[in-house]
Design a protein around this motif. Sequence first.
Motif, PDB file in Angstrom:
ATOM      1  N   MET A 221      57.959  41.284  64.877  1.00 18.36           N
ATOM      2  CA  MET A 221      57.510  40.163  65.708  1.00 18.36           C
ATOM      3  C   MET A 221      58.454  39.951  66.892  1.00 18.36           C
ATOM      4  O   MET A 221      58.009  39.767  68.033  1.00 18.36           O
ATOM      5  CB  MET A 221      57.447  38.886  64.872  1.00 18.36           C
ATOM      6  CG  MET A 221      56.365  38.844  63.821  1.00 18.36           C
ATOM      7  SD  MET A 221      56.416  37.234  62.962  1.00 18.36           S
ATOM      8  CE  MET A 221      55.330  37.552  61.581  1.00 18.36           C
ATOM      9  N   ASP A 222      59.759  39.977  66.617  1.00 15.55           N
ATOM     10  CA  ASP A 222      60.741  39.788  67.686  1.00 15.55           C
ATOM     11  C   ASP A 222      60.620  40.876  68.744  1.00 15.55           C
ATOM     12  O   ASP A 222      60.705  40.603  69.947  1.00 15.55           O
ATOM     13  CB  ASP A 222      62.159  39.787  67.108  1.00 15.55           C
ATOM     14  CG  ASP A 222      62.461  38.538  66.286  1.00 15.55           C
ATOM     15  OD1 ASP A 222      61.811  37.489  66.527  1.00 15.55           O
ATOM     16  OD2 ASP A 222      63.347  38.613  65.414  1.00 15.55           O
ATOM     17  N   ASP A 223      60.439  42.110  68.295  1.00 13.09           N
ATOM     18  CA  ASP A 223      60.284  43.221  69.238  1.00 13.09           C
ATOM     19  C   ASP A 223      59.057  43.023  70.118  1.00 13.09           C
ATOM     20  O   ASP A 223      59.091  43.278  71.330  1.00 13.09           O
ATOM     21  CB  ASP A 223      60.177  44.548  68.478  1.00 13.09           C
ATOM     22  CG  ASP A 223      61.489  44.970  67.831  1.00 13.09           C
ATOM     23  OD1 ASP A 223      62.548  44.469  68.265  1.00 13.09           O
ATOM     24  OD2 ASP A 223      61.444  45.788  66.892  1.00 13.09           O
ATOM     25  N   LEU A 224      57.958  42.558  69.520  1.00 12.53           N
ATOM     26  CA  LEU A 224      56.728  42.346  70.270  1.00 12.53           C
ATOM     27  C   LEU A 224      56.866  41.197  71.268  1.00 12.53           C
ATOM     28  O   LEU A 224      56.447  41.305  72.432  1.00 12.53           O
ATOM     29  CB  LEU A 224      55.565  42.086  69.309  1.00 12.53           C
ATOM     30  CG  LEU A 224      55.059  43.311  68.546  1.00 12.53           C
ATOM     31  CD1 LEU A 224      54.139  42.907  67.406  1.00 12.53           C
ATOM     32  CD2 LEU A 224      54.339  44.260  69.489  1.00 12.53           C
ATOM     33  N   ILE A 225      57.452  40.108  70.830  1.00 14.58           N
ATOM     34  CA  ILE A 225      57.701  38.984  71.740  1.00 14.58           C
ATOM     35  C   ILE A 225      58.596  39.441  72.892  1.00 14.58           C
ATOM     36  O   ILE A 225      58.404  39.051  74.053  1.00 14.58           O
ATOM     37  CB  ILE A 225      58.351  37.805  70.978  1.00 14.58           C
ATOM     38  CG1 ILE A 225      57.301  37.061  70.154  1.00 14.58           C
ATOM     39  CG2 ILE A 225      59.053  36.849  71.940  1.00 14.58           C
ATOM     40  CD1 ILE A 225      56.309  36.247  70.963  1.00 14.58           C
ATOM     41  N   GLY A 226      59.550  40.304  72.576  1.00 14.66           N
ATOM     42  CA  GLY A 226      60.490  40.790  73.585  1.00 14.66           C
ATOM     43  C   GLY A 226      59.855  41.593  74.700  1.00 14.66           C
ATOM     44  O   GLY A 226      60.401  41.659  75.820  1.00 14.66           O
ATOM     45  N   VAL A 227      58.696  42.210  74.428  1.00 17.52           N
ATOM     46  CA  VAL A 227      58.017  42.988  75.474  1.00 17.52           C
ATOM     47  C   VAL A 227      56.820  42.245  76.065  1.00 17.52           C
ATOM     48  O   VAL A 227      56.069  42.807  76.864  1.00 17.52           O
ATOM     49  CB  VAL A 227      57.581  44.377  74.960  1.00 17.52           C
ATOM     50  CG1 VAL A 227      58.794  45.216  74.567  1.00 17.52           C
ATOM     51  CG2 VAL A 227      56.598  44.258  73.786  1.00 17.52           C
ATOM     52  N   GLY A 228      56.626  40.990  75.656  1.00 13.78           N
ATOM     53  CA  GLY A 228      55.584  40.178  76.285  1.00 13.78           C
ATOM     54  C   GLY A 228      54.268  40.096  75.550  1.00 13.78           C
ATOM     55  O   GLY A 228      53.263  39.647  76.121  1.00 13.78           O
ATOM     56  N   CYS A 229      54.235  40.498  74.283  1.00 12.62           N
ATOM     57  CA  CYS A 229      52.991  40.413  73.512  1.00 12.62           C
ATOM     58  C   CYS A 229      52.644  38.949  73.253  1.00 12.62           C
ATOM     59  O   CYS A 229      53.505  38.147  72.897  1.00 12.62           O
ATOM     60  CB  CYS A 229      53.151  41.158  72.192  1.00 12.62           C
ATOM     61  SG  CYS A 229      51.649  41.281  71.211  1.00 12.62           S
ATOM     62  N   GLU A 230      51.362  38.599  73.414  1.00 14.65           N
ATOM     63  CA  GLU A 230      50.907  37.215  73.258  1.00 14.65           C
ATOM     64  C   GLU A 230      50.095  36.967  71.992  1.00 14.65           C
ATOM     65  O   GLU A 230      50.054  35.854  71.472  1.00 14.65           O
ATOM     66  CB  GLU A 230      50.019  36.823  74.441  1.00 14.65           C
ATOM     67  CG  GLU A 230      50.643  36.894  75.798  1.00 14.65           C
ATOM     68  CD  GLU A 230      49.617  36.559  76.870  1.00 14.65           C
ATOM     69  OE1 GLU A 230      49.099  35.431  76.849  1.00 14.65           O
ATOM     70  OE2 GLU A 230      49.304  37.436  77.692  1.00 14.65           O
ATOM     71  N   ILE A 231      49.393  37.993  71.513  1.00 11.96           N
ATOM     72  CA  ILE A 231      48.450  37.842  70.412  1.00 11.96           C
ATOM     73  C   ILE A 231      48.821  38.828  69.312  1.00 11.96           C
ATOM     74  O   ILE A 231      49.103  40.001  69.582  1.00 11.96           O
ATOM     75  CB  ILE A 231      47.007  38.107  70.889  1.00 11.96           C
ATOM     76  CG1 ILE A 231      46.644  37.160  72.039  1.00 11.96           C
ATOM     77  CG2 ILE A 231      46.015  37.947  69.742  1.00 11.96           C
ATOM     78  CD1 ILE A 231      45.377  37.550  72.765  1.00 11.96           C
TER      79      ILE A 231
END
Length: 287
Positions: A221-231
């Motif tokens: 989750m942190d990795d995804l948030i870090g690259v701008g993932c919203e959903i």
Amino acid sequence: MENNPSFAQRKPDWLKISLPRGKEYLSIKDIVAKKKLNTICVSGKCPNMAECWGRGTATFMILGDVCTRACKFCNVKTGNPGQVVDWDEPDRLAESIKSLDLRHIVLTSVDRDDLPDGGAEFWATTVRRIKEVNPNVTIETLIPDFNGVEEHINAVIDSGPNIVSHNMETVRSLTPKVRSRAKYEVSLKTIQIVANSGKTGAKSGVMVGLGETEVEVLETMDDLIGVGCEILTIGQYLQPTKKHLAVEEYVTPKQFNIYKEKALEKGFRFVESGPLVRSSYHAERQI
């Protein structure tokens, strides 16, 4: 593998699904057969096919039904399509969507590493044709990684979908075991390119029950948030055949709720988390 005990073991009650039925389901089934279309609903043995087709939505799979990769979780056929592409498919698909009067559709595809651009031009052509014939339909594109080539990813983005999704599928440590050829960092890069474009929402999905830990899911989750993932979508891995990876754990609905709460706390705009959730589940709500 043939004597894999997990494949035969009884699934928990929360994984029970409804059998396909109803007028809308039969309409989509009929159109898909007549127009020689593919759906990941069927190829991927999706547990939500009855619900989604029953309310008149579906996820269409373009570029054939033979994938050049052989992920250990996926039931789609694998092989070498030999660069064969059906350029009539975008027209058939666009007209089928119109005849079914769908208002939101999800497009996905097999991986086509046999094509120089991974099928990017075909993807873009398909999205544009659907929009020409169905100007009011909203579109999510669930894309392969295109080997991380920005030009090819941008070709899909520029065709105008409302959401572009690419699934991480699993946590970093399990990626080599679960996925074929795909790399964790390449998938993150793919999502980052989508997010940085500023033209569409960025989305991803992961499966649990493959042997990952809660800490690893939260790190993803942190990795995804870090690259701008919203959903984000989180669902239970279900073993499609005895030849595929075994289910290591049936994650409880309570744990899925914890994952959802944690993901929202981390900043995801929209989260679907549950045993039967798949990447296209309730996709129309995420626009």
